[in-house]
Design a protein around this motif. Structure first.
Motif, PDB file in Angstrom:
ATOM      1  N   ASP A   1     -28.370 121.295 -49.502  1.00 16.89           N
ATOM      2  CA  ASP A   1     -27.268 122.240 -49.681  1.00 16.89           C
ATOM      3  C   ASP A   1     -28.275 123.473 -50.151  1.00 16.89           C
ATOM      4  O   ASP A   1     -27.987 124.716 -49.709  1.00 16.89           O
ATOM      5  CB  ASP A   1     -26.342 121.847 -50.567  1.00 16.89           C
ATOM      6  CG  ASP A   1     -25.170 123.213 -51.032  1.00 16.89           C
ATOM      7  OD1 ASP A   1     -24.655 123.500 -50.008  1.00 16.89           O
ATOM      8  OD2 ASP A   1     -25.060 123.475 -52.158  1.00 16.89           O
TER       9      ASP A   1
ATOM     10  N   ARG B   1     -28.783 127.223 -48.474  1.00 11.68           N
ATOM     11  CA  ARG B   1     -28.068 128.424 -48.750  1.00 11.68           C
ATOM     12  C   ARG B   1     -29.427 129.325 -48.875  1.00 11.68           C
ATOM     13  O   ARG B   1     -29.296 130.739 -48.923  1.00 11.68           O
ATOM     14  CB  ARG B   1     -27.409 128.277 -50.298  1.00 11.68           C
ATOM     15  CG  ARG B   1     -26.154 127.731 -49.963  1.00 11.68           C
ATOM     16  CD  ARG B   1     -25.304 127.729 -51.228  1.00 11.68           C
ATOM     17  NE  ARG B   1     -25.872 126.534 -52.131  1.00 11.68           N
ATOM     18  CZ  ARG B   1     -26.320 126.983 -53.606  1.00 11.68           C
ATOM     19  NH1 ARG B   1     -26.469 128.155 -53.856  1.00 11.68           N
ATOM     20  NH2 ARG B   1     -26.706 125.813 -54.292  1.00 11.68           N
ATOM     21  N   TRP B   2     -30.415 128.964 -49.366  1.00  5.86           N
ATOM     22  CA  TRP B   2     -31.720 129.826 -49.740  1.00  5.86           C
ATOM     23  C   TRP B   2     -31.966 130.420 -48.097  1.00  5.86           C
ATOM     24  O   TRP B   2     -32.329 131.707 -48.120  1.00  5.86           O
ATOM     25  CB  TRP B   2     -32.653 129.201 -50.178  1.00  5.86           C
ATOM     26  CG  TRP B   2     -34.240 129.941 -50.206  1.00  5.86           C
ATOM     27  CD1 TRP B   2     -34.178 131.001 -50.625  1.00  5.86           C
ATOM     28  CD2 TRP B   2     -35.309 129.257 -49.602  1.00  5.86           C
ATOM     29  NE1 TRP B   2     -35.568 131.502 -50.348  1.00  5.86           N
ATOM     30  CE2 TRP B   2     -36.313 130.629 -50.055  1.00  5.86           C
ATOM     31  CE3 TRP B   2     -35.847 128.252 -49.334  1.00  5.86           C
ATOM     32  CZ2 TRP B   2     -37.553 130.152 -49.650  1.00  5.86           C
ATOM     33  CZ3 TRP B   2     -37.385 128.027 -48.839  1.00  5.86           C
ATOM     34  CH2 TRP B   2     -38.243 129.079 -49.151  1.00  5.86           C
TER      35      TRP B   2
ATOM     36  N   ALA C   1     -30.032 130.809 -45.822  1.00  9.51           N
ATOM     37  CA  ALA C   1     -29.282 131.838 -45.426  1.00  9.51           C
ATOM     38  C   ALA C   1     -29.159 133.109 -46.247  1.00  9.51           C
ATOM     39  O   ALA C   1     -28.351 133.955 -45.918  1.00  9.51           O
ATOM     40  CB  ALA C   1     -27.884 131.176 -45.443  1.00  9.51           C
ATOM     41  N   GLY C   2     -30.171 133.075 -47.175  1.00  8.12           N
ATOM     42  CA  GLY C   2     -30.373 134.406 -47.838  1.00  8.12           C
ATOM     43  C   GLY C   2     -29.952 134.500 -49.118  1.00  8.12           C
ATOM     44  O   GLY C   2     -29.808 135.509 -49.887  1.00  8.12           O
ATOM     45  N   ASP C   3     -29.564 133.418 -49.722  1.00  9.83           N
ATOM     46  CA  ASP C   3     -28.890 133.371 -51.123  1.00  9.83           C
ATOM     47  C   ASP C   3     -30.077 132.759 -51.958  1.00  9.83           C
ATOM     48  O   ASP C   3     -30.429 131.375 -52.006  1.00  9.83           O
ATOM     49  CB  ASP C   3     -27.786 132.248 -51.103  1.00  9.83           C
ATOM     50  CG  ASP C   3     -27.146 132.161 -52.577  1.00  9.83           C
ATOM     51  OD1 ASP C   3     -27.852 132.787 -53.507  1.00  9.83           O
ATOM     52  OD2 ASP C   3     -26.492 131.270 -52.580  1.00  9.83           O
ATOM     53  N   PRO C   4     -30.858 133.457 -52.943  1.00  5.20           N
ATOM     54  CA  PRO C   4     -31.871 133.006 -53.612  1.00  5.20           C
ATOM     55  C   PRO C   4     -31.412 132.025 -54.574  1.00  5.20           C
ATOM     56  O   PRO C   4     -32.462 131.235 -55.302  1.00  5.20           O
ATOM     57  CB  PRO C   4     -32.388 134.380 -54.207  1.00  5.20           C
ATOM     58  CG  PRO C   4     -31.275 135.384 -54.374  1.00  5.20           C
ATOM     59  CD  PRO C   4     -30.238 134.996 -53.159  1.00  5.20           C
ATOM     60  N   THR C   5     -30.239 132.033 -55.174  1.00  8.05           N
ATOM     61  CA  THR C   5     -29.782 130.794 -56.167  1.00  8.05           C
ATOM     62  C   THR C   5     -29.936 129.624 -55.447  1.00  8.05           C
ATOM     63  O   THR C   5     -29.974 128.417 -56.189  1.00  8.05           O
ATOM     64  CB  THR C   5     -28.375 130.990 -56.456  1.00  8.05           C
ATOM     65  OG1 THR C   5     -27.492 130.859 -55.577  1.00  8.05           O
ATOM     66  CG2 THR C   5     -28.448 132.286 -57.295  1.00  8.05           C
ATOM     67  N   GLY C   6     -30.012 129.665 -53.903  1.00  7.85           N
ATOM     68  CA  GLY C   6     -30.081 128.113 -53.338  1.00  7.85           C
ATOM     69  C   GLY C   6     -31.537 127.429 -53.473  1.00  7.85           C
ATOM     70  O   GLY C   6     -31.522 126.376 -53.831  1.00  7.85           O
TER      71      GLY C   6
ATOM     72  N   ASP D   1     -33.187 128.291 -56.249  1.00  5.98           N
ATOM     73  CA  ASP D   1     -33.297 127.681 -57.722  1.00  5.98           C
ATOM     74  C   ASP D   1     -32.585 126.496 -57.966  1.00  5.98           C
ATOM     75  O   ASP D   1     -33.239 125.474 -58.472  1.00  5.98           O
ATOM     76  CB  ASP D   1     -32.332 128.749 -58.646  1.00  5.98           C
ATOM     77  CG  ASP D   1     -33.169 130.060 -59.074  1.00  5.98           C
ATOM     78  OD1 ASP D   1     -34.411 130.017 -58.880  1.00  5.98           O
ATOM     79  OD2 ASP D   1     -32.511 130.759 -59.552  1.00  5.98           O
ATOM     80  N   ASP D   2     -31.526 126.277 -57.133  1.00  4.57           N
ATOM     81  CA  ASP D   2     -30.641 124.892 -57.235  1.00  4.57           C
ATOM     82  C   ASP D   2     -31.597 123.519 -56.365  1.00  4.57           C
ATOM     83  O   ASP D   2     -31.713 122.650 -57.335  1.00  4.57           O
ATOM     84  CB  ASP D   2     -29.463 125.086 -56.532  1.00  4.57           C
ATOM     85  CG  ASP D   2     -28.330 125.918 -57.198  1.00  4.57           C
ATOM     86  OD1 ASP D   2     -28.729 126.316 -58.422  1.00  4.57           O
ATOM     87  OD2 ASP D   2     -27.429 126.432 -56.694  1.00  4.57           O
TER      88      ASP D   2
END
Lengths: 204, 153
Positions: A28, A32-33, A35-40, A42-43
Motif C-alpha cells: 500500500d 501511494r508513493w 502515485a505521487g504521495d511522499p508519505t507512502g 515514509d510508511d
C-alpha cells in the motif's frame, strides 16, 4: 519457488508466519508513493525497516554495518523503483536485496572479532522498559536461551524464515552453503531442536 | 508432549529477537530521511561542470583546485582544499541568492550544510574526502533545488 520438505497440508499457509498485514501495508505504501504521495514512502520505510533489521542481523553483522546495509537497500529501492513491476512483491524485493548485500558484507569481513562482540552484545541483557515484570523477564529469558542456544545455521535460518515472507530458498541455500532441497528439511530439524530446547528449558 | 505448531515456534523466534536484538530507536527515522532525500534527488536538476583547474600541490601533501558549474543563470565556483585527509569547500554563487548548500558525502550519512551569504559566498569545512555532491536549495520556494554532479575530492 523451490519448496521441499513440506509434508503437511498447511505447509503453504504456515510459511506466512509473519502477519500478512506487514506485506499488505508495504504494498500500500509503495503504491501511494509511486502515485505521487511522499508519505507512502515514509510508511513503507516504517513498516519494512524492522523486518530488514532482523533479516540483516541474521548475518551476524555489527550494528553499524547492518544499518549501512539497510540504508543501501532503501537507496536501491528509490533508484530502481521502476524495476519493481509487481507492487505486491515489494516486501520480497526489499528483503532479498538486503539479504544479498548482508551476505556480501558478512563474507567480505573475515575477521572474527566483530562476530564475537556481537555475541557478547546479544548475550548481555538489553535495557527493558520498567513495566516489564519479573515473570515476563524469566519467561523471556528462557525462550531466548532456547533460541540462542541453537546451532548457528539454525539461528540464521529460523530468524530469516520468521521475519520474511516466503524467502527464496535458492538464494538461502547458496548463502547457507546447503543444497536447495535440504532447506525445507533443515528448517524442520531446526524447529524440532527448538521445540526440544523449549521443553528442556521449561519455557513452554 | 508439546503440540507447538510451526507458526507458534516461529512466533517465539520472532519475539525472542524482537526482545533481545531490537531495532535501534533511531533507525526508522534515519531510514525515512535517507529514502526521502534519495527520492527528492530523483528529479533534481543537475548543474553542468564547465571548468576544472589542475591540482595545485601545496606543502605537506595538501592540494587545492577549482571547479565551476553552471545551471541556467546560476554560476557556481568552488575552491576545494584537501589537508590531512579532510577537505574544505569555499563556494561563490553568481548572482548571489539566498540558498542552503548541502554537502552529500557518498559514505558518511551525516550532511554538512551552509547558508549562502549576501555576497554569494559559503564555506563547508571538515568534509571527508571521496565522492561528494552539493545540493543547492533556493530559499525562494518557487525555485526547485538543483545539484552538482558527483565529483571526487
Amino acid at each position: 519457488m523451490t519448496r521441499s520438505g513440506g509434508q503437511r497440508a498447511d505447509d503453504d499457509r504456515a510459511d506466512d508466519a509473519r502477519p500478512g498485514a506487514v506485506w499488505a501495508e508495504a504494498t500500500d505504501g509503495f503504491n501511494r508513493w509511486v502515485a505521487g504521495d511522499p508519505t507512502g514512502l515514509d510508511d513503507l520505510v516504517a513498516v519494512m525497516t524492522p523486518v530488514l533489521w532482523h533479516v540483516v542481523r541474521a548475518y551476524r553483522l555489527p550494528e553499524a554495518a547492518a544499518e549501512d546495509v539497510i540504508q543501501n537497500t532503501w537507496l536501491a529501492l528509490v533508484r530502481r523503483r521502476a524495476a519493481i513491476i509487481d507492487p505486491v512483491a515489494v516486501g520480497g524485493w526489499l528483503t532479498t536485496t538486503a539479504r544479498r548485500e548482508a551476505w556480501r558484507t558478512a563474507g567480505a569481513k573475515t575477521t572474527p572479532t566483530p562476530v564475537e562482540d556481537d555475541d557478547l552484545a546479544q548475550a548481555l541483557p538489553r535495557q527493558r522498559s520498567a513495566e516489564d515484570s519479573v515473570v515476563q523477564h524469566d519467561e523471556g529469558d528462557r525462550l531466548w536461551h532456547a533460541v540462542d542456544g541453537l546451532p548457528e545455521r539454525c539461528r540464521r535460518l529460523l530468524r530469516i524464515v520468521a521475519f520474511e515472507n516466503r524467502p527464496d530458498y535458492r538464494e538461502l541455500a547458496t548463502e547457507l552453503g546447503m543444497p536447495v532441497g535440504s532447506i525445507g528439511p533443515t528448517r524442520g530439524r531446526c524447529l524440532a531442536k527448538l521445540r526440544v530446547a523449549l521443553i528442556e528449558a521449561g519455557g513452554i | 508432549m508439546s503440540e507447538l505448531s510451526r507458526d507458534a515456534l516461529l512466533n517465539i523466534v520472532r519475539d525472542a529477537y524482537e526482545r533481545h536484538d531490537p531495532v535501534p530507536d533511531h533507525l526508522v527515522a534515519a531510514m525515512q530521511a535517507a529514502a526521502a532525500m534519495a527520492a527528492s534527488d530523483l528529479d533534481l536538476e543537475l548543474m553542468e561542470l564547465v571548468e576544472r583547474s589542475t591540482e595545485l600541490a601545496g606543502a605537506r601533501g595538501s592540494t587545492s583546485y577549482t571547479l565551476r558549474f553552471v545551471h541556467g543563470d546560476t554560476d557556481l565556483l568552488l575552491r576545494i582544499a584537501v589537508d590531512n585527509g579532510r577537505s574544505r569547500v569555499d563556494g561563490w554563487i553568481v548572482p548571489a541568492e539566498p540558498m542552503t548548500i548541502r554537502a552529500l558525502p557518498g559514505e558518511e550519512p551525516v550532511t554538512h550544510e551552509a547558508v549562502v551569504s549576501d555576497s554569494g559566498r559559503f564555506a563547508l569545512t571538515d568534509l571527508p574526502v571521496g565522492l561528494m555532491r552539493l545540493r543547492l536549495e533556493p530559499h525562494d520556494g518557487s525555485r526547485p533545488a538543483f545539484a552538482t554532479p558527483t565529483f571526487e575530492i
